[in-house]
Design a protein around this motif. Sequence first.
Motif, PDB file in Angstrom:
ATOM      1  N   PRO A  22     -37.952  -1.362  12.819  1.00 15.14           N
ATOM      2  CA  PRO A  22     -37.698  -1.828  11.454  1.00 15.14           C
ATOM      3  C   PRO A  22     -38.233  -3.247  11.270  1.00 15.14           C
ATOM      4  CG  PRO A  22     -35.705  -0.912  12.441  1.00 15.14           C
ATOM      5  CD  PRO A  22     -36.726  -1.005  13.534  1.00 15.14           C
ATOM      6  N   SER A 199     -32.600  -7.918   9.453  1.00 15.86           N
ATOM      7  CA  SER A 199     -33.322  -6.662   9.684  1.00 15.86           C
ATOM      8  C   SER A 199     -33.156  -5.741   8.490  1.00 15.86           C
ATOM      9  CB  SER A 199     -32.772  -5.952  10.918  1.00 15.86           C
ATOM     10  OG  SER A 199     -32.846  -6.803  12.034  1.00 15.86           O
ATOM     11  N   ALA A 200     -34.250  -5.137   8.096  1.00 14.34           N
ATOM     12  CA  ALA A 200     -34.185  -4.066   7.103  1.00 14.34           C
ATOM     13  C   ALA A 200     -33.861  -2.772   7.841  1.00 14.34           C
ATOM     14  CB  ALA A 200     -35.505  -3.950   6.370  1.00 14.34           C
ATOM     15  N   SER A 201     -33.365  -1.792   7.128  1.00 11.35           N
ATOM     16  CA  SER A 201     -33.092  -0.504   7.767  1.00 11.35           C
ATOM     17  C   SER A 201     -34.414   0.226   8.007  1.00 11.35           C
ATOM     18  CB  SER A 201     -32.192   0.344   6.865  1.00 11.35           C
ATOM     19  OG  SER A 201     -32.911   0.751   5.721  1.00 11.35           O
ATOM     20  N   PRO A 202     -34.401   1.246   8.876  1.00 12.53           N
ATOM     21  CA  PRO A 202     -35.628   2.032   9.079  1.00 12.53           C
ATOM     22  C   PRO A 202     -36.151   2.604   7.760  1.00 12.53           C
ATOM     23  CG  PRO A 202     -33.991   2.579  10.746  1.00 12.53           C
ATOM     24  CD  PRO A 202     -33.310   1.675   9.765  1.00 12.53           C
ATOM     25  N   GLU A 204     -35.629   1.392   4.646  1.00 12.44           N
ATOM     26  CA  GLU A 204     -36.190   0.288   3.847  1.00 12.44           C
ATOM     27  C   GLU A 204     -37.542  -0.137   4.405  1.00 12.44           C
ATOM     28  OE1 GLU A 204     -32.159  -2.122   2.459  1.00 12.44           O
ATOM     29  OE2 GLU A 204     -32.965  -2.375   4.469  1.00 12.44           O
ATOM     30  N   ARG A 232     -32.158   4.919   1.133  1.00 12.84           N
ATOM     31  CA  ARG A 232     -30.928   4.335   1.660  1.00 12.84           C
ATOM     32  C   ARG A 232     -30.625   4.943   3.019  1.00 12.84           C
ATOM     33  NH1 ARG A 232     -28.241   2.763  -3.463  1.00 12.84           N
ATOM     34  NH2 ARG A 232     -26.455   2.224  -2.208  1.00 12.84           N
ATOM     35  N   ALA A 234     -27.842   5.990   3.959  1.00 14.70           N
ATOM     36  CA  ALA A 234     -26.965   7.133   3.764  1.00 14.70           C
ATOM     37  C   ALA A 234     -26.812   7.364   2.267  1.00 14.70           C
ATOM     38  CB  ALA A 234     -25.602   6.873   4.399  1.00 14.70           C
ATOM     39  N   CYS A 235     -26.770   8.629   1.872  1.00  9.80           N
ATOM     40  CA  CYS A 235     -26.546   8.961   0.461  1.00  9.80           C
ATOM     41  C   CYS A 235     -25.157   8.470   0.066  1.00  9.80           C
ATOM     42  CB  CYS A 235     -26.648  10.467   0.265  1.00  9.80           C
ATOM     43  SG  CYS A 235     -26.168  10.984  -1.397  1.00  9.80           S
ATOM     44  N   PRO A 236     -25.058   7.658  -0.986  1.00 12.95           N
ATOM     45  CA  PRO A 236     -23.746   7.124  -1.337  1.00 12.95           C
ATOM     46  C   PRO A 236     -22.779   8.188  -1.858  1.00 12.95           C
ATOM     47  CG  PRO A 236     -25.399   6.436  -2.936  1.00 12.95           C
ATOM     48  CD  PRO A 236     -26.127   7.123  -1.823  1.00 12.95           C
ATOM     49  N   THR A 237     -23.296   9.361  -2.192  1.00 16.99           N
ATOM     50  CA  THR A 237     -22.420  10.447  -2.621  1.00 16.99           C
ATOM     51  C   THR A 237     -21.948  11.273  -1.434  1.00 16.99           C
ATOM     52  OG1 THR A 237     -23.599  10.553  -4.710  1.00 16.99           O
ATOM     53  CG2 THR A 237     -22.246  12.457  -4.127  1.00 16.99           C
ATOM     54  N   ASP A 238     -22.885  11.570  -0.531  1.00 14.88           N
ATOM     55  CA  ASP A 238     -22.547  12.504   0.545  1.00 14.88           C
ATOM     56  C   ASP A 238     -22.341  11.839   1.897  1.00 14.88           C
ATOM     57  OD1 ASP A 238     -22.887  15.024  -1.003  1.00 14.88           O
ATOM     58  OD2 ASP A 238     -24.870  14.144  -1.281  1.00 14.88           O
ATOM     59  N   GLY A 239     -22.775  10.592   2.040  1.00  9.32           N
ATOM     60  CA  GLY A 239     -22.570   9.885   3.296  1.00  9.32           C
ATOM     61  C   GLY A 239     -23.454  10.396   4.419  1.00  9.32           C
TER      62      GLY A 239
ATOM     63  N   GLY B  20     -30.878  -2.310  13.994  1.00  5.52           N
ATOM     64  CA  GLY B  20     -30.440  -1.890  12.659  1.00  5.52           C
ATOM     65  C   GLY B  20     -30.274  -3.032  11.687  1.00  5.52           C
ATOM     66  N   THR B  21     -29.812  -2.693  10.494  1.00  3.40           N
ATOM     67  CA  THR B  21     -29.676  -3.699   9.444  1.00  3.40           C
ATOM     68  C   THR B  21     -28.620  -4.732   9.822  1.00  3.40           C
ATOM     69  OG1 THR B  21     -28.134  -2.253   8.311  1.00  3.40           O
ATOM     70  CG2 THR B  21     -30.401  -2.246   7.536  1.00  3.40           C
ATOM     71  N   THR B  22     -28.723  -5.886   9.189  1.00  2.00           N
ATOM     72  CA  THR B  22     -27.857  -7.006   9.540  1.00  2.00           C
ATOM     73  C   THR B  22     -26.389  -6.681   9.293  1.00  2.00           C
ATOM     74  OG1 THR B  22     -29.698  -8.324   8.754  1.00  2.00           O
ATOM     75  CG2 THR B  22     -27.706  -9.510   9.313  1.00  2.00           C
ATOM     76  N   GLU B  26     -25.672   1.330   9.989  1.00  2.87           N
ATOM     77  CA  GLU B  26     -26.129   2.526  10.726  1.00  2.87           C
ATOM     78  C   GLU B  26     -25.215   2.887  11.883  1.00  2.87           C
ATOM     79  OE1 GLU B  26     -27.883  -0.137  10.194  1.00  2.87           O
ATOM     80  OE2 GLU B  26     -29.835   0.337   9.329  1.00  2.87           O
ATOM     81  N   LYS B  43     -14.287  14.165   4.445  1.00 11.85           N
ATOM     82  CA  LYS B  43     -14.222  12.927   3.679  1.00 11.85           C
ATOM     83  C   LYS B  43     -13.145  13.015   2.584  1.00 11.85           C
ATOM     84  CE  LYS B  43     -17.298  12.328   0.474  1.00 11.85           C
ATOM     85  NZ  LYS B  43     -18.574  12.215  -0.206  1.00 11.85           N
ATOM     86  N   ASP B  69     -21.522   2.709   1.686  1.00 18.49           N
ATOM     87  CA  ASP B  69     -22.523   3.779   1.614  1.00 18.49           C
ATOM     88  C   ASP B  69     -22.343   4.789   2.743  1.00 18.49           C
ATOM     89  OD1 ASP B  69     -23.779   2.972  -0.657  1.00 18.49           O
ATOM     90  OD2 ASP B  69     -25.676   2.432   0.309  1.00 18.49           O
ATOM     91  N   ALA B  70     -21.912   4.288   3.897  1.00 14.27           N
ATOM     92  CA  ALA B  70     -21.750   5.175   5.042  1.00 14.27           C
ATOM     93  C   ALA B  70     -20.615   6.176   4.823  1.00 14.27           C
ATOM     94  CB  ALA B  70     -21.482   4.362   6.311  1.00 14.27           C
ATOM     95  N   ILE B  71     -19.720   5.843   3.899  1.00  9.10           N
ATOM     96  CA  ILE B  71     -18.609   6.745   3.611  1.00  9.10           C
ATOM     97  C   ILE B  71     -19.091   7.895   2.732  1.00  9.10           C
ATOM     98  CG2 ILE B  71     -16.395   6.946   2.420  1.00  9.10           C
ATOM     99  CD1 ILE B  71     -15.898   3.980   3.073  1.00  9.10           C
ATOM    100  N   GLY B  72     -19.981   7.585   1.763  1.00  6.42           N
ATOM    101  CA  GLY B  72     -20.300   8.558   0.747  1.00  6.42           C
ATOM    102  C   GLY B  72     -19.209   8.513  -0.310  1.00  6.42           C
ATOM    103  N   PHE B  74     -18.327   8.984  -3.306  1.00  6.84           N
ATOM    104  CA  PHE B  74     -18.260   9.688  -4.585  1.00  6.84           C
ATOM    105  C   PHE B  74     -17.745  11.089  -4.343  1.00  6.84           C
ATOM    106  CE2 PHE B  74     -19.605  12.171  -8.147  1.00  6.84           C
ATOM    107  CZ  PHE B  74     -19.357  11.330  -9.218  1.00  6.84           C
TER     108      PHE B  74
END
Lengths: 342, 351
Positions: A22, A199-202, A204, A232, A234-239, B20-22, B26, B43, B69-72, B74
């Motif tokens: 990344p 660090s950016a994510s993979p 990003e 992203r 992870a999908c913010p809806t499904d995780g 990974g990100t700061t 992840e 969930k 975001d890792a939770i999802g 919605f």
Amino acid sequence: MADLAVKSRTCFTQTVSAPELPLSAPLNVGFDYTRSVGPVLGRFVNALRERRVEGVRGSDGRVHVPPLEYDPVTAEALSEFVPVASEGEIVSWSWIAEPLDGQPLSRPFAWALVKLDGADTAILHAVDAGSPSNVHTGQRVRVRWAEETVGHIRDIAYFVPADGPDTEPTEAPPPVAKREENAPVSVVITPIHLRYEHSASPEESRYLRGLAEGKLIGQRCPSCEKVYIPPRGACPTDGVPTTDEVELPDTGIVTTFCIVNVPFLGQKIKPPYVAAYILLDGADIAFLHLVLGCDAADVRMGMRVRAAWKPRDEWWTSLENIGHFAPTGEPDAPYESFAHHL
Amino acid sequence: MPDVAVVGFAQAPNVRSTPGTTNGVEMLVPIFAEVLERTGLSKEDIGFWCSGSSDYLAGRAFSFIAAVDAIGAFPPIHESHVEMDAAWALYEAWLKIRMGEVETALVYGFGKSSAGQLRRVLALQMDPYVVAPLWPDSVSVAGIQARLGLEAGLWSEKDLAEVAARSRADATGNPAAQVSGTVEVADLLDAPYFADPLRAHDIAPVTDGAAVLVLASAERAADLVDSPAVITGIEHRVDSPALGVRDLTRSPSTAAAGRALDLDGVELAELHAPFTHQELILRDALGLGEQVRINPSGGVLTGNPMFSAGLARIGEAANHILDGSARKTLAHATSGPVLQQNLVATLEVLS
């Protein structure tokens, strides 16, 4: 708090030897920690400005230096000030062989708890002793005052052995105190600077590297099939991770927008101009960009727009490669087609 | 009020640094999946989510939002956060279940300590008027604490090395550990000082990591796993933030938390001691005798993921109940400089 300044800057560069890693880059954050001191700490720092040390007497008779605003035993507010000496003895210490940014000395020194004569509790500070063999518990030390005192804990530059001469200060970040002409110090300012490797994510990183090649790369959630750009983790809806890569066109619509009329520090375009949420064709999430190339008053929800890319030799791993979006002149998208993206 | 039990625990590998990100998000996605699979929960079954982390590790404000975001999240979830070790997030979740508001909760902690200079970043958790402006690093301050005990004869450098050696040996059985192996105490004592009187082995390593733990009311827990780890007591106390006021060779707040609990019959204890001498302070404060096994996971001297290490101590202590290898365990978490704030919990088999 008018002097509060927040500065943050990052700049991504691609690591040629390991292209799959990344993207990462230094991120330097700085701000001036600005605090009002109140009656107890105010008295303490104003005394320091006059090269005196004052403690405060606690409910159990102990004299606390630095002074405490509230008694550690009874939680009563404390107000009985007691002058103490600027000399005392080391209660305990540790040695720092490689000082860190911002510490009182940039040559090796001791951190110590020092109990000043007349005090019952100890102050944490630096002792300039040359080497650990020159430091011991019970050692007599005295304050080495800063050349210029302003009403801040760093008016005590550090401590030196009581029977030794003053030593030359090493460079330290300047503490700042604020006061009206002839008035006592009521606000102390401490510059804070922290350095990170951001660090950016993979995902990003894929997106940013795509931009350097003029591509707009999104990713699709395997569960709800929504396409995110930037992608992203992870999908913010499904995780779940968004894994399915989608290259998107540089055309889309304005979902919503605002006309910027207010000038501000760092502004690059003369107002009025339009900041808009652009929903690329095939994407399920809009991102913020500029709409130029028409009168601000003509921008509409649903307006079709296309990316205006900068010259290729100015491209790098940034959405700045697109200077702005401009109207295509095509018919507007019907409201129903983007209502669920608002 | 319902009893509360730990029904699942998972942690990311403790590593010196991740690419990974700061904000470390992840590290959470796979361990959320792991703990939900292990408990058979989805969930949507989780009533409350709570996390512990720090913006100062990530170098940005509201960094914990990215972890959501890792939770999802919605449809919308019921979520909270503490800027402390996630053991305190667990305390908040424990309260939610005790009050009957929810039946289940998922607690997580995370942090990428390697992004900045950890011991310097941690200076900012000290008094902002008269201490933090000097930038005293966390290791130097712990060195001052260690010397007080050394010169008072409460412990020797050999005692400290023995803690390090035992921790590393125990960590060989912990696949998540960052440091492990068999070392000779004499060899450790031959190493140079890092921050006299501390050597490298006295100091928990800089670690990136994350941990997640699922709580349920005792009634619900019995449906989820064979042997839930019931939290039969949880207490936390705080000592003065003024370093020069405290007797740094003791931990009165840990002792007070321990006194409020029934520690009889504790078989093993997971203590959150980022420095070797702090383990000795904690054992003394809790009155743990020779019969109590200390840190069978290796403890944080073998991996110290900031803001999840305390939660992981509770998870490790719970695992021994969950797998049937112990009937009563103790977990301890700390937050702040030189053992300033301390949380102690006891976990037992559901009776």
